[in-house]
Design an enzyme around this catalytic site. Structure first.
Site, mmCIF file in Angstrom:
data_model
loop_
_atom_site.group_PDB
_atom_site.id
_atom_site.type_symbol
_atom_site.label_atom_id
_atom_site.label_comp_id
_atom_site.label_asym_id
_atom_site.label_seq_id
_atom_site.Cartn_x
_atom_site.Cartn_y
_atom_site.Cartn_z
ATOM 1 N N LYS A 1 2.212 10.800 -24.320
ATOM 2 C CA LYS A 1 2.345 9.659 -23.387
ATOM 3 C C LYS A 1 1.861 8.386 -24.208
ATOM 4 O O LYS A 1 1.155 8.747 -24.958
ATOM 5 C CB LYS A 1 1.505 9.932 -22.117
ATOM 6 C CG LYS A 1 1.577 9.124 -20.915
ATOM 7 C CD LYS A 1 2.865 9.479 -20.148
ATOM 8 C CE LYS A 1 3.325 8.640 -19.052
ATOM 9 N NZ LYS A 1 4.114 9.495 -18.191
HETATM 10 P P1 NAD Z 1 6.509 1.183 -11.448
HETATM 11 O O1 NAD Z 1 5.638 0.121 -12.341
HETATM 12 O O2 NAD Z 1 8.208 0.944 -11.398
HETATM 13 O O3 NAD Z 1 5.938 0.665 -9.873
HETATM 14 C C1 NAD Z 1 4.816 1.072 -9.555
HETATM 15 C C2 NAD Z 1 4.488 0.694 -8.008
HETATM 16 O O4 NAD Z 1 3.106 1.128 -7.567
HETATM 17 C C3 NAD Z 1 4.579 -0.914 -7.637
HETATM 18 O O5 NAD Z 1 5.347 -0.860 -6.555
HETATM 19 C C4 NAD Z 1 3.377 -1.189 -7.613
HETATM 20 O O6 NAD Z 1 3.343 -2.398 -6.847
HETATM 21 C C5 NAD Z 1 2.415 -0.049 -7.009
HETATM 22 N N1 NAD Z 1 1.123 -0.045 -7.281
HETATM 23 C C6 NAD Z 1 0.407 -0.335 -8.433
HETATM 24 N N2 NAD Z 1 -0.811 -0.023 -8.378
HETATM 25 C C7 NAD Z 1 -0.995 0.165 -7.065
HETATM 26 C C8 NAD Z 1 -2.278 0.465 -6.265
HETATM 27 N N3 NAD Z 1 -3.593 0.380 -6.885
HETATM 28 N N4 NAD Z 1 -2.144 0.933 -5.158
HETATM 29 C C9 NAD Z 1 -0.842 1.011 -4.448
HETATM 30 N N5 NAD Z 1 0.315 0.612 -5.217
HETATM 31 C C10 NAD Z 1 0.244 0.299 -6.330
HETATM 32 O O7 NAD Z 1 6.183 2.491 -11.965
HETATM 33 P P2 NAD Z 1 6.954 3.830 -11.483
HETATM 34 O O8 NAD Z 1 7.824 4.073 -12.906
HETATM 35 O O9 NAD Z 1 7.689 3.905 -10.320
HETATM 36 O O10 NAD Z 1 5.782 4.875 -11.670
HETATM 37 C C11 NAD Z 1 4.902 5.330 -10.360
HETATM 38 C C12 NAD Z 1 4.308 6.560 -10.520
HETATM 39 O O11 NAD Z 1 5.267 7.657 -10.977
HETATM 40 C C13 NAD Z 1 3.280 6.825 -11.989
HETATM 41 O O12 NAD Z 1 2.294 7.589 -11.588
HETATM 42 C C14 NAD Z 1 4.438 7.216 -13.048
HETATM 43 O O13 NAD Z 1 3.494 7.711 -13.951
HETATM 44 C C15 NAD Z 1 5.098 8.296 -11.972
HETATM 45 N N6 NAD Z 1 6.200 8.809 -12.863
HETATM 46 C C16 NAD Z 1 7.194 7.759 -12.951
HETATM 47 C C17 NAD Z 1 8.302 8.317 -13.712
HETATM 48 C C18 NAD Z 1 9.342 7.355 -14.147
HETATM 49 O O14 NAD Z 1 10.673 7.882 -14.437
HETATM 50 N N7 NAD Z 1 9.376 5.907 -13.840
HETATM 51 C C19 NAD Z 1 8.498 9.547 -13.930
HETATM 52 C C20 NAD Z 1 7.557 10.461 -13.576
HETATM 53 C C21 NAD Z 1 6.438 10.131 -12.948
#
Ligand code: NAD
Length: 423
Positions: free
Chosen positions: A113
């Protein structure tokens, strides 16, 4: 007995959660102590200084990290996060979860990561590009298609992956598409990667519904986080016939017990950059969203949102962890005691890394697949992994999380014991 102050488990960090999960399963499965000790620490952790030019000509410097937890089963793999709260310990936790995630789905990668301690909302696109290129240069000795392959995570996207791919390629003197995944199709990205994590979340929710004897069309769903994962999951689940009753982003949430229309919310968000203020729903806080009366709760934002302080107020039957580490170790016990069925992150959000693996394979072979092929193979892998986890959980009386970790940790341990210890 003398009163002893108990640690406040609501403040459990992601790293503490990850270690507690590993320690618990190591004991359950009788893991060899040497391997357990080895797996408790990352293989490599690099902290770098990232100086870059601001639009006004001044210089800004942030800290960045890249952690490789384990590379015994293959190259390290894991996203890059841009967030003001990033710490080395958080990156270590996320890297460890990537190791188990790749192993439990049978993907031949280790876990990694990366992160930069930056609030991207404070910067122009030009500033973010210069920062990204400098960060990529600083971690260049660690990354590469055979070594460590970054991907998008919170606040990073396809364009940021293009800049990393371009920076790496410029240093090599030729194009190296396989150095990152989650990049645009025009430069070697995979069809279906953009929605892969959300699609995987949907498949895992369907599997959990089958386990619980619930019908897709009858369930109500609340989703915290409306980004790449949560936003697309809302659309896919809505299109599949589920009722999405609550969603949120960092600004706050929306609730309508009759169901929300993700397409209309997307149009609203495009204009304002947030879901907040959408007229067709009541405003709720992120805390209230977690406690909504619904069938499935999908935390898809940040770590540690369900803690011992609120776990007894979660009212969903199923929690599907789209985010990494949204439930602390102690809160997980509370949910389990209350009969709430938790689909753990290393299974629930593994769709992203599975299609990242497909992207890497396509880049190496320079032979690209149809979106249908990508989606079908994704479904096969995730449903097989879910089946293996559920079977072990039933056999041994474990939670899905314990069983998923048992399989993931077991496969990594087997690889270590098979290869032997150098020198
Ligand atoms: P992103 O940046 O696209 O979206 C994050 C979302 O969460 C946004 O809508 C933001 O406003 C919201 N957010 C941020 N802080 C917050 C809080 N304190 N309370 C409520 N909402 C909040 O990110 P993403 O890629 O969608 O990732 C989200 C989660 O999924 C993370 O934990 C990430 O590690 C996990 N994840 C992502 C992927 C991927 O392919 N992008 C894969 C596996 C896991």
């Amino acid at each position: 007995m003398e009163h002893q102050e108990q640690p406040d488990a609501s403040h459990e960090s992601a790293w503490e959660t990850a270690l507690a999960q590993l320690d618990e399963v190591a004991e359950l499965m009788g893991l060899a102590p040497g391997v357990h000790q080895l797996l408790r620490a990352p293989k490599r952790a690099l902290t770098v200084s990232v100086p870059f030019r601001m639009d006004d000509g001044s210089t800004r410097v942030y800290q960045g990290h890249r952690v490789q937890h384990n590379v015994t089963r293959g190259p390290a793999k894991g996203g890059i996060r841009y967030h003001q709260d990033v710490t080395i310990d958080e990156v270590k936790a996320l890297a460890m979860w990537m190791t188990w995630k790749c192993a439990v789905t049978g993907i031949p990668f280790g876990g990694a990561k990366g992160g930069v301690e930056v609030d991207p909302r404070q910067h122009s696109r030009g500033e973010l590009e210069r920062m990204t290129r400098r960060y990529a240069s600083e971690i260049l000795p660690l990354i590469g298609p055979e070594r460590d392959i970054p991907a998008p995570d919170m606040n990073t996207d396809e364009e940021i992956m293009s800049w990393i791919m371009d920076t790496y390629s410029a240093n090599k003197g030729y194009s190296v598409p396989g150095v990152v995944t989650g990049k645009p199709v025009a430069i070697g990205g995979s069809k279906g990667r953009g929605g892969a994590t959300s699609r995987g979340v949907m498949y895992m929710i369907f599997s959990a519904l089958r386990s619980r004897g619930l019908a897709i069309e009858e369930v109500s769903i609340a989703i915290q986080g409306y980004g790449k994962v949560g936003g697309r999951a809302a659309q896919m689940l809505h299109d599949a016939g589920c009722q999405v009753v609550a969603i949120s982003d960092v600004e706050g949430g929306l609730y309508n017990p009759k169901g929300l229309d993700p397409e209309a919310i997307n149009r609203h968000k495009q204009g304002l950059g947030t879901v907040s203020g959408y007229p067709g729903a009541d405003s709720i806080t992120n805390q209230e969203l977690l406690e909504i009366d619904c069938d499935v709760l999908v935390p898809a934002a940040v770590e540690g949102v369900v803690t011992v302080k609120n776990a007894d107020r979660v009212r969903a039957d199923i929690v599907c962890e789209a985010a990494n580490g949204p439930i602390t170790f102690e809160a997980d016990k509370v949910l389990n005691d209350r009969g709430i069925f938790v689909v753990p992150d290393i299974l629930a959000n593994a769709g992203g890394v599975v299609v990242s693996y497909f992207e890497w394979v396509q880049d190496i072979q320079a032979y690209f697949w149809s979106e249908e092929d990508v989606n079908d193979r994704l479904r096969d892998i995730l449903e097989r992994a879910y089946g293996e986890v559920e079977t072990l959980a039933n056999e041994k009386g474990l939670t899905l999380r314990q069983a998923a970790h048992w399989i993931g940790v077991g496969r990594v341990a087997e690889a270590h014991l098979t290869r032997g210890l150098f020198p």
